[in-house]
Design an enzyme around this catalytic site. Structure first.
Site, PDB file in Angstrom:
ATOM      1  N   ARG A   1       0.846  -1.189   0.000  1.00  0.00           N
ATOM      2  CA  ARG A   1       0.000   0.000   0.000  1.00  0.00           C
ATOM      3  C   ARG A   1       0.882   1.240   0.000  1.00  0.00           C
ATOM      4  NH1 ARG A   1      -3.545  -2.441  -1.806  1.00  0.00           N
ATOM      5  NH2 ARG A   1      -5.626  -2.791  -1.000  1.00  0.00           N
TER       6      ARG A   1
ATOM      7  N   HIS B   1      -1.083  -0.185 -10.122  1.00  0.00           N
ATOM      8  CA  HIS B   1      -1.728  -1.125  -9.171  1.00  0.00           C
ATOM      9  C   HIS B   1      -2.155  -2.413  -9.893  1.00  0.00           C
ATOM     10  CE1 HIS B   1      -3.999  -1.237  -5.108  1.00  0.00           C
ATOM     11  NE2 HIS B   1      -3.815  -2.469  -5.541  1.00  0.00           N
TER      12      HIS B   1
HETATM   13  C1  OXD Z   1      -5.410  -5.096  -3.342  1.00  0.00           C
HETATM   14  C2  OXD Z   1      -5.527  -6.092  -4.396  1.00  0.00           C
HETATM   15  O1  OXD Z   1      -5.850  -5.330  -2.222  1.00  0.00           O
HETATM   16  O2  OXD Z   1      -5.208  -5.744  -5.555  1.00  0.00           O
HETATM   17  O3  OXD Z   1      -4.882  -4.038  -3.634  1.00  0.00           O
HETATM   18  O4  OXD Z   1      -5.927  -7.222  -4.103  1.00  0.00           O
END
Ligand code: OXD
Length: 309
Positions: A225, A273
């Site tokens: 994160r 991401h």
């Molecule tokens: C997260 C995922 O929690 O991509 O970011 O699973």
């Protein structure tokens, strides 16, 4: 049994088809403001739901978070706090996460960052590389994913150490726990991989002081994160050459704002991401097994909202 689904950014049609085929006896509905108030779900499968979703759902037995990180769901106002949250514990994500991290380890470890720059100058200049068994990879966060990733690097012959809030024992991995050991841990890493969840305790855990503990030439890979790393401190460390480079998949604000200095750093690779996607088939295998266990009154691991994961 009634199943409510909502997942921002995921492929809704494919998910609905897959849920209906995995749970054929259930009535599965996509959440929308038009959903009849009398229709009450037993289970909700959610990713970044809107706040309004919980206003009319009063019979939920559990909420399944369609990802590994539960921070967004825990922050959501109006979430019924008495309803247990179950997250994806691995659900097929580990090979993807491993690939992503291995890419970063090889990119910097085998000097591809330098060769890329040299190519622009047509410069033929080999650099010495160190063997995997000399390089130390440190994994911050030893949950389901972190443990598997640590073991896989260890099996490839890397020196691997892991750090977590509470003690963990993993074959082939030197494990440490607690803040007292964090600075020493960081000082031994050639590559630091952050897989920690976003909690009050991990907020800016990697601040200027902690980044200063890293070896000169160390690399940061953040696939956990964004909030774990102080972005200004990271930017300074990269700008000053205190760190060799970074591979960053997660940020305080996503998408990373257009004017953010990290976009322009030569020694940073930014990805949107994507390190470990949620895989429909694997996720539903876990979820259907968990629902079966819950219906039989059996134990299913739940998120501890006080810990935040
Ligand atoms: C997260 C995922 O929690 O991509 O970011 O699973």
């Amino acid at each position: 049994m009634n199943i409510l689904f909502y997942a921002k950014g995921l492929d809704t049609e494919s998910w609905l088809t897959a849920i209906r085929s995995a749970l054929p006896d259930s009535d599965t509905q996509l959440w929308s403001e038009q959903l009849e108030e009398s229709w009450q779900a037993d289970y909700a499968l959610l990713w970044h739901p809107p706040v309004e979703l919980f206003a009319t759902q009063n019979s939920l037995k559990a909420i399944f978070n369609l990802g590994a990180g539960v921070d967004a769901l825990l922050r959501l106002p109006g979430r019924p706090s008495e309803v247990p949250i179950i997250k994806l514990r691995n659900a097929g994500m580990d090979p993807w996460m491993f690939d992503y991290i291995l890419y970063g380890v090889l990119h910097f470890g085998r000097n591809f960052d330098r060769y890329r720059q040299q190519q622009q100058q047509q410069l033929w200049q080999p650099h010495p590389s160190t063997a995997p068994n000399v390089r130390c990879i440190g994994i911050l966060g030893l949950g389901a994913l972190g443990q598997t990733i640590a073991q896989r690097f260890s099996q490839l012959g890397y020196r691997v150490q892991g750090w977590s809030r509470g003690p963990k024992c993993i074959e082939g991995v030197d494990t440490y726990s607690g803040l007292d050991y964090l600075d020493d841990f960081l000082g031994r890493c050639d590559v630091v991989v952050n897989l920690l969840p976003a909690t009050a305790q991990t907020f800016h855990l990697l601040n200027a002081d902690r980044l200063a503990q890293l070896r000169h030439d160390a690399v940061l890979i953040n696939a956990g994160r964004g909030t774990t790393v102080d972005p200004d401190a990271l930017n300074d460390a990269l700008a000053l050459g205190r760190l060799r480079g970074a591979l960053l998949d997660v940020f305080h604000t996503e998408p990373l704002p257009a004017n953010h200095p990290l976009w322009a750093r030569q020694n940073v690779i930014i990805t949107p991401h994507i390190a470990a996607p949620t895989l429909i088939k694997d996720a539903l295998e876990q979820i259907t097994a968990d629902i079966q266990s819950l219906e039989q009154g059996l134990f299913v691991p739940r998120v501890d909202s006080t810990l935040g994961y």
